[in-house]
Design a protein around this motif. Structure first.
Motif, PDB file in Angstrom:
ATOM      1  N   VAL A  25       0.836  -1.208   0.000  1.00  0.00           N
ATOM      2  CA  VAL A  25       0.000   0.000   0.000  1.00  0.00           C
ATOM      3  C   VAL A  25       0.869   1.256   0.000  1.00  0.00           C
ATOM      4  N   LEU A  26       1.912   1.268   0.837  1.00  0.00           N
ATOM      5  CA  LEU A  26       2.808   2.426   0.885  1.00  0.00           C
ATOM      6  C   LEU A  26       3.519   2.633  -0.451  1.00  0.00           C
ATOM      7  N   LEU A  27       3.954   1.537  -1.060  1.00  0.00           N
ATOM      8  CA  LEU A  27       4.630   1.636  -2.342  1.00  0.00           C
ATOM      9  C   LEU A  27       3.708   2.205  -3.413  1.00  0.00           C
ATOM     10  N   LEU A  28       2.483   1.700  -3.460  1.00  0.00           N
ATOM     11  CA  LEU A  28       1.517   2.202  -4.438  1.00  0.00           C
ATOM     12  C   LEU A  28       1.210   3.682  -4.198  1.00  0.00           C
ATOM     13  N   TYR A  29       1.137   4.073  -2.911  1.00  0.00           N
ATOM     14  CA  TYR A  29       0.866   5.487  -2.608  1.00  0.00           C
ATOM     15  C   TYR A  29       2.018   6.366  -3.091  1.00  0.00           C
ATOM     16  N   VAL A  30       3.253   5.937  -2.816  1.00  0.00           N
ATOM     17  CA  VAL A  30       4.408   6.729  -3.238  1.00  0.00           C
ATOM     18  C   VAL A  30       4.434   6.890  -4.755  1.00  0.00           C
ATOM     19  N   ALA A  32       1.855   6.691  -6.882  1.00  0.00           N
ATOM     20  CA  ALA A  32       0.750   7.545  -7.310  1.00  0.00           C
ATOM     21  C   ALA A  32       1.002   9.001  -6.940  1.00  0.00           C
ATOM     22  N   SER A  33       1.555   9.231  -5.729  1.00  0.00           N
ATOM     23  CA  SER A  33       1.827  10.600  -5.297  1.00  0.00           C
ATOM     24  C   SER A  33       2.880  11.256  -6.192  1.00  0.00           C
ATOM     25  N   ASP A  34       3.954  10.521  -6.465  1.00  0.00           N
ATOM     26  CA  ASP A  34       5.006  11.075  -7.324  1.00  0.00           C
ATOM     27  C   ASP A  34       4.465  11.408  -8.715  1.00  0.00           C
ATOM     28  N   ALA A  35       3.606  10.550  -9.228  1.00  0.00           N
ATOM     29  CA  ALA A  35       3.053  10.780 -10.568  1.00  0.00           C
ATOM     30  C   ALA A  35       2.180  12.028 -10.597  1.00  0.00           C
ATOM     31  N   ARG A  36       1.335  12.205  -9.572  1.00  0.00           N
ATOM     32  CA  ARG A  36       0.446  13.362  -9.542  1.00  0.00           C
ATOM     33  C   ARG A  36       1.237  14.656  -9.313  1.00  0.00           C
ATOM     34  N   LEU A  37       2.224  14.623  -8.427  1.00  0.00           N
ATOM     35  CA  LEU A  37       2.996  15.829  -8.133  1.00  0.00           C
ATOM     36  C   LEU A  37       3.901  16.211  -9.299  1.00  0.00           C
ATOM     37  N   GLU A  38       4.343  15.225 -10.058  1.00  0.00           N
ATOM     38  CA  GLU A  38       5.142  15.529 -11.238  1.00  0.00           C
ATOM     39  C   GLU A  38       4.307  16.226 -12.307  1.00  0.00           C
ATOM     40  N   ALA A  39       3.051  15.792 -12.425  1.00  0.00           N
ATOM     41  CA  ALA A  39       2.151  16.431 -13.395  1.00  0.00           C
ATOM     42  C   ALA A  39       1.658  17.782 -12.905  1.00  0.00           C
ATOM     43  N   ASN A  40       1.463  17.890 -11.570  1.00  0.00           N
ATOM     44  CA  ASN A  40       0.956  19.131 -10.995  1.00  0.00           C
ATOM     45  C   ASN A  40       1.557  19.312  -9.598  1.00  0.00           C
ATOM     46  N   PRO A  41       2.633  20.078  -9.450  1.00  0.00           N
ATOM     47  CA  PRO A  41       3.305  20.235  -8.158  1.00  0.00           C
ATOM     48  C   PRO A  41       2.403  20.797  -7.059  1.00  0.00           C
ATOM     49  N   SER A  42       1.332  21.493  -7.425  1.00  0.00           N
ATOM     50  CA  SER A  42       0.429  22.064  -6.423  1.00  0.00           C
ATOM     51  C   SER A  42      -0.724  21.130  -6.081  1.00  0.00           C
ATOM     52  N   LEU A  45      -4.251  16.271  -3.497  1.00  0.00           N
ATOM     53  CA  LEU A  45      -4.953  15.014  -3.231  1.00  0.00           C
ATOM     54  C   LEU A  45      -4.043  13.953  -2.631  1.00  0.00           C
ATOM     55  N   LEU A  46      -2.834  13.799  -3.186  1.00  0.00           N
ATOM     56  CA  LEU A  46      -1.894  12.787  -2.704  1.00  0.00           C
ATOM     57  C   LEU A  46      -0.576  13.465  -2.353  1.00  0.00           C
ATOM     58  N   PRO A  47      -0.483  14.097  -1.189  1.00  0.00           N
ATOM     59  CA  PRO A  47       0.754  14.788  -0.809  1.00  0.00           C
ATOM     60  C   PRO A  47       1.889  13.792  -0.589  1.00  0.00           C
ATOM     61  N   SER A  48       3.088  14.257  -0.745  1.00  0.00           N
ATOM     62  CA  SER A  48       4.260  13.417  -0.497  1.00  0.00           C
ATOM     63  C   SER A  48       4.465  13.263   1.008  1.00  0.00           C
ATOM     64  N   PHE A  49       5.310  12.301   1.377  1.00  0.00           N
ATOM     65  CA  PHE A  49       5.589  12.094   2.796  1.00  0.00           C
ATOM     66  C   PHE A  49       6.311  13.297   3.393  1.00  0.00           C
ATOM     67  N   SER A  50       7.118  13.978   2.598  1.00  0.00           N
ATOM     68  CA  SER A  50       7.795  15.169   3.109  1.00  0.00           C
ATOM     69  C   SER A  50       6.802  16.294   3.389  1.00  0.00           C
ATOM     70  N   GLN A  51       5.790  16.430   2.535  1.00  0.00           N
ATOM     71  CA  GLN A  51       4.759  17.441   2.770  1.00  0.00           C
ATOM     72  C   GLN A  51       3.959  17.121   4.027  1.00  0.00           C
ATOM     73  N   MET A  52       3.621  15.846   4.202  1.00  0.00           N
ATOM     74  CA  MET A  52       2.893  15.454   5.414  1.00  0.00           C
ATOM     75  C   MET A  52       3.762  15.645   6.650  1.00  0.00           C
ATOM     76  N   GLY A  53       5.065  15.360   6.520  1.00  0.00           N
ATOM     77  CA  GLY A  53       5.971  15.552   7.652  1.00  0.00           C
ATOM     78  C   GLY A  53       6.075  17.015   8.054  1.00  0.00           C
ATOM     79  N   ASP A  54       6.138  17.904   7.059  1.00  0.00           N
ATOM     80  CA  ASP A  54       6.209  19.341   7.359  1.00  0.00           C
ATOM     81  C   ASP A  54       4.927  19.818   8.055  1.00  0.00           C
ATOM     82  N   ALA A  55       3.786  19.355   7.566  1.00  0.00           N
ATOM     83  CA  ALA A  55       2.513  19.767   8.162  1.00  0.00           C
ATOM     84  C   ALA A  55       2.400  19.277   9.598  1.00  0.00           C
TER      85      ALA A  55
END
Length: 273
Positions: A25-30, A32-42, A45-55
């Protein structure tokens, strides 16, 4: 040829198989998150682990500019206090009602049907009534947990009481035991581990009622924070909070299970969970 139903994994393999779905599940999330953030950095929906860590660092280790509190820990403390108070009162009420209606036929006849009807009332449907009667403070939130959990515990304890072999009650009466002695010396010791099991089974519902009540009317709490930030689509806060609630629920369940095994070894010796 060995059949699949007869194959039992070793302890290390069992642990590995148990962790595998979470890792997948974690692998699939990573991915999917990387794919969405690469297409749209803003994308939110699927924040990266670094974004969640900062929050979570802001909420857990930086004081609020408005209140000066560490919001994450304040939310956790408030929710656990409400849950503990609600489930604790519900456990006491449910145990007493279940014991008496299960052991005393004169109480079972009039109150068992009423208990069944009450247990079928959706607690969430009563939330507006509780807010009207008790206000928007702590009492209404705790009352919702009590109303949602107590009938389940009462019915479970009632059933367990009636399942205790009648021979034990007959032997106790033969030895001169009164009704009080039967309740205290025969029934209660056997029902206490079953009470812990009933609490464990009701915790999921207790969390549900807690989150719902906090989301509607509260100024702090895990549920309040989730509902507050959802309007900003702050998945970097929502997802860690959901994971934290899951971890807390697992920890409380684990503590109850081990407490039961420690205090009531005789009950678990027969293979009871």
């Amino acid at each position: 040829m060995k059949r699949l139903v007869n194959l039992t994994p070793s302890r290390p393999l069992k642990a590995l198989l148990g962790l595998a779905p979470f890792a997948l599940v974690l692998l699939l999330y990573v991915i999917a998150s990387d794919a969405r953030l690469e297409a749209n950095p803003s994308d939110k929906l699927l924040p990266s682990f670094s974004q969640m860590g900062d929050a979570m660092h802001r909420l857990a280790f930086e004081p609020s500019k408005r209140t000066g509190e560490y919001l994450f820990w304040q939310d956790t403390a408030s929710s656990l206090q409400r849950l503990g108070l609600g489930v604790g009162i519900a456990a006491i009420m449910g145990f007493i009602i279940g014991l008496l209606t299960g052991a005393l036929p004169t109480l079972n006849a009039p109150f068992a049907p009423l208990l069944t009807v009450i247990s079928l009332v959706p607690p969430m449907a009563l939330l507006p009534i509780l807010f009207i009667v008790f206000g928007l403070g702590e009492l209404s939130k705790v009352a919702l947990i009590i109303f949602g959990v107590a009938p389940f515990i009462a019915r479970d304890i009632q059933r367990c009481t009636q399942e205790i072999p009648k021979e034990q009650l007959i032997k106790a009466q033969t030895l001169g035991a009164s009704t009080w002695h039967i309740l205290v010396r025969v029934l209660i010791p056997q029902l206490l581990p079953r009470l812990i099991n009933a609490i464990r089974l009701s915790l999921g519902a207790g969390w549900l009622f807690l989150i719902a009540a906090e989301g509607i009317a509260s100024t702090d709490g895990l549920g309040y924070r989730i509902f507050l930030v959802r309007r900003y689509l702050s998945m970097d806060v929502i997802l860690p909070y959901v994971a934290w609630i899951t971890l807390l629920a697992f920890t409380v369940d684990w503590l109850l299970a081990n407490t039961s095994r420690l205090l009531f070894r005789w009950h678990h010796a027969g293979g009871n969970s």
